[in-house]
Scaffold this motif. Structure first.
Motif, PDB file in Angstrom:
ATOM      1  N   ASP A  32      67.932  38.473  40.840  1.00 53.12           N
ATOM      2  CA  ASP A  32      67.275  37.158  41.451  1.00 53.12           C
ATOM      3  C   ASP A  32      66.635  36.192  40.337  1.00 53.12           C
ATOM      4  N   ARG A  33      65.738  36.774  39.677  1.00 53.20           N
ATOM      5  CA  ARG A  33      64.876  35.994  38.874  1.00 53.20           C
ATOM      6  C   ARG A  33      66.002  35.622  37.498  1.00 53.20           C
ATOM      7  N   LEU A  34      66.812  36.262  37.091  1.00 52.74           N
ATOM      8  CA  LEU A  34      67.638  35.810  35.840  1.00 52.74           C
ATOM      9  C   LEU A  34      68.338  34.615  36.369  1.00 52.74           C
ATOM     10  N   SER A  35      68.810  34.807  37.532  1.00 54.67           N
ATOM     11  CA  SER A  35      69.649  33.645  38.118  1.00 54.67           C
ATOM     12  C   SER A  35      68.880  32.365  38.342  1.00 54.67           C
ATOM     13  N   MET A  36      67.752  32.395  38.814  1.00 56.88           N
ATOM     14  CA  MET A  36      66.885  31.349  39.073  1.00 56.88           C
ATOM     15  C   MET A  36      66.493  30.603  37.695  1.00 56.88           C
ATOM     16  N   GLN A  37      66.058  31.517  36.803  1.00 59.03           N
ATOM     17  CA  GLN A  37      65.561  30.999  35.485  1.00 59.03           C
ATOM     18  C   GLN A  37      67.063  30.390  34.620  1.00 59.03           C
ATOM     19  N   TYR A  38      68.176  31.073  34.699  1.00 56.24           N
ATOM     20  CA  TYR A  38      69.379  30.204  34.178  1.00 56.24           C
ATOM     21  C   TYR A  38      69.660  29.056  34.880  1.00 56.24           C
ATOM     22  N   ARG A  39      69.429  28.717  36.221  1.00 56.42           N
ATOM     23  CA  ARG A  39      69.772  27.592  36.615  1.00 56.42           C
ATOM     24  C   ARG A  39      68.688  26.537  36.322  1.00 56.42           C
ATOM     25  N   LEU A  40      67.514  27.053  36.339  1.00 53.97           N
ATOM     26  CA  LEU A  40      66.264  25.999  35.951  1.00 53.97           C
ATOM     27  C   LEU A  40      66.386  25.698  34.609  1.00 53.97           C
ATOM     28  N   SER A  41      66.917  26.336  33.601  1.00 55.34           N
ATOM     29  CA  SER A  41      67.110  25.844  32.114  1.00 55.34           C
ATOM     30  C   SER A  41      68.321  24.895  32.186  1.00 55.34           C
ATOM     31  N   GLN A  42      69.357  25.192  33.139  1.00 56.06           N
ATOM     32  CA  GLN A  42      70.272  24.086  33.197  1.00 56.06           C
ATOM     33  C   GLN A  42      69.867  22.583  33.545  1.00 56.06           C
ATOM     34  N   LEU A  43      68.928  22.618  34.639  1.00 56.73           N
ATOM     35  CA  LEU A  43      68.300  21.575  35.205  1.00 56.73           C
ATOM     36  C   LEU A  43      67.510  20.884  34.286  1.00 56.73           C
ATOM     37  N   LEU A  44      66.912  21.741  33.388  1.00 58.41           N
ATOM     38  CA  LEU A  44      65.830  21.152  32.272  1.00 58.41           C
ATOM     39  C   LEU A  44      66.589  20.414  31.351  1.00 58.41           C
ATOM     40  N   ASP A  45      67.596  21.091  30.775  1.00 58.08           N
ATOM     41  CA  ASP A  45      68.408  20.578  29.881  1.00 58.08           C
ATOM     42  C   ASP A  45      69.344  19.180  30.344  1.00 58.08           C
ATOM     43  N   GLU A  46      69.403  19.337  31.479  1.00 54.59           N
ATOM     44  CA  GLU A  46      70.256  17.900  32.132  1.00 54.59           C
ATOM     45  C   GLU A  46      69.064  16.885  32.266  1.00 54.59           C
ATOM     46  N   GLY A  47      67.832  17.139  32.140  1.00 54.27           N
ATOM     47  CA  GLY A  47      66.730  16.212  32.282  1.00 54.27           C
ATOM     48  C   GLY A  47      66.287  15.931  33.881  1.00 54.27           C
ATOM     49  N   ASP A  48      67.050  16.844  34.940  1.00 63.12           N
ATOM     50  CA  ASP A  48      66.611  16.930  36.241  1.00 63.12           C
ATOM     51  C   ASP A  48      65.461  17.616  36.740  1.00 63.12           C
ATOM     52  N   TYR A  49      64.564  18.013  35.769  1.00 62.55           N
ATOM     53  CA  TYR A  49      63.597  18.943  36.253  1.00 62.55           C
ATOM     54  C   TYR A  49      62.480  18.759  35.210  1.00 62.55           C
ATOM     55  N   SER A  50      61.208  18.929  35.630  1.00 59.91           N
ATOM     56  CA  SER A  50      59.822  18.584  34.725  1.00 59.91           C
ATOM     57  C   SER A  50      59.192  20.213  34.930  1.00 59.91           C
ATOM     58  N   MET A  51      58.605  20.159  33.547  1.00 62.97           N
ATOM     59  CA  MET A  51      57.866  21.485  33.352  1.00 62.97           C
ATOM     60  C   MET A  51      57.133  21.916  34.868  1.00 62.97           C
ATOM     61  N   PRO A  52      56.110  20.909  35.424  1.00 58.15           N
ATOM     62  CA  PRO A  52      55.436  21.180  36.566  1.00 58.15           C
ATOM     63  C   PRO A  52      56.301  21.610  37.689  1.00 58.15           C
ATOM     64  N   ARG A  53      57.727  21.290  37.844  1.00 58.68           N
ATOM     65  CA  ARG A  53      58.198  21.797  38.918  1.00 58.68           C
ATOM     66  C   ARG A  53      58.890  23.143  38.725  1.00 58.68           C
ATOM     67  N   VAL A  54      58.757  23.445  37.423  1.00 60.61           N
ATOM     68  CA  VAL A  54      59.330  24.835  36.893  1.00 60.61           C
ATOM     69  C   VAL A  54      58.174  25.817  36.976  1.00 60.61           C
ATOM     70  N   ALA A  55      57.030  25.476  37.067  1.00 60.76           N
ATOM     71  CA  ALA A  55      55.937  26.320  36.805  1.00 60.76           C
ATOM     72  C   ALA A  55      55.619  27.480  38.051  1.00 60.76           C
ATOM     73  N   PRO A  56      56.185  27.082  39.410  1.00 62.68           N
ATOM     74  CA  PRO A  56      56.041  27.973  40.309  1.00 62.68           C
ATOM     75  C   PRO A  56      57.256  29.151  40.103  1.00 62.68           C
ATOM     76  N   ALA A  57      58.295  28.715  39.558  1.00 63.55           N
ATOM     77  CA  ALA A  57      59.426  29.837  39.412  1.00 63.55           C
ATOM     78  C   ALA A  57      58.753  30.968  38.186  1.00 63.55           C
ATOM     79  N   LYS A  58      57.982  30.140  36.915  1.00 67.79           N
ATOM     80  CA  LYS A  58      57.513  30.890  36.162  1.00 67.79           C
ATOM     81  C   LYS A  58      56.591  32.081  36.776  1.00 67.79           C
ATOM     82  N   MET A  59      55.710  31.330  37.617  1.00 73.16           N
ATOM     83  CA  MET A  59      54.466  32.237  38.155  1.00 73.16           C
ATOM     84  C   MET A  59      55.379  33.302  38.854  1.00 73.16           C
ATOM     85  N   HIS A  60      56.272  32.966  39.687  1.00 75.27           N
ATOM     86  CA  HIS A  60      56.995  34.238  40.729  1.00 75.27           C
ATOM     87  C   HIS A  60      57.645  35.157  39.720  1.00 75.27           C
TER      88      HIS A  60
END
Length: 157
Positions: A32-60
């Motif tokens: 679950d966590r690998l899948s989430m991080q992979y998708r979030l890294s894709q969104l960050l690369d595409e510019g669709d996500y910001s670091m504050p929006r990734v923070a809850p996933a990093k916390m989890h």
């Protein structure tokens, strides 16, 4: 694998249903966590996500990793604190990562500022959000490193 070589009551540890259940839960958490991080890294690369929006996933992620490794240590009993079985070593590693990434609490605070309405309450109606933006620091550099590794096809470490 330590569960195959470790024995309890004359049987391999992995022969017990409770151990197999715990191993399955750990595998589900990790997947679950690998899948989430992979998708979030894709969104960050595409510019669709910001670091504050990734923070809850990093916390989890950090919280779940600590939980998985705590289960590993617990399942191995006394052997769980010996370096021969790697559970204690990995538990120490996740503690260092938790500290390096700014701890789960800091990630929660960073992400909490993005909850609709929370930032407005914090700064008042006329304040500027930029005044209260959390510093990037080490957590941001670590995230960039993980995203870079994911783009190159390497798993996070």
């Amino acid at each position: 694998m330590a569960q195959q070589s470790t024995r309890a009551f004359g049987m391999p540890l992995a022969a017990f249903q409770l151990i197999r259940h715990r191993l399955s839960r750990m595998l589900a958490d990790i997947t679950d966590r690998l899948s989430m991080q992979y998708r979030l890294s894709q969104l960050l690369d595409e510019g669709d996500y910001s670091m504050p929006r990734v923070a809850p996933a990093k916390m989890h992620d950090t919280e779940r990793a600590r939980g998985v490794l705590s289960d590993v240590r617990d399942m191995l009993g006394g052997n769980g604190i010996l370096l021969d079985h790697h559970g204690a070593r990995h538990l120490c590693d996740i503690e260092a990562i938790d500290t390096y990434d700014g701890t789960a609490i800091v990630q929660a605070l960073i992400g909490g500022g993005e909850i609709p309405g929370i930032a407005r309450l914090h700064r008042g109606e006329g304040g500027s959000h930029e005044q209260h933006a959390p510093p990037g620091g080490i957590a941001r550099r670590r995230s960039r490193e993980l995203h870079s590794r994911a783009r190159r096809g390497h798993p996070p470490r």
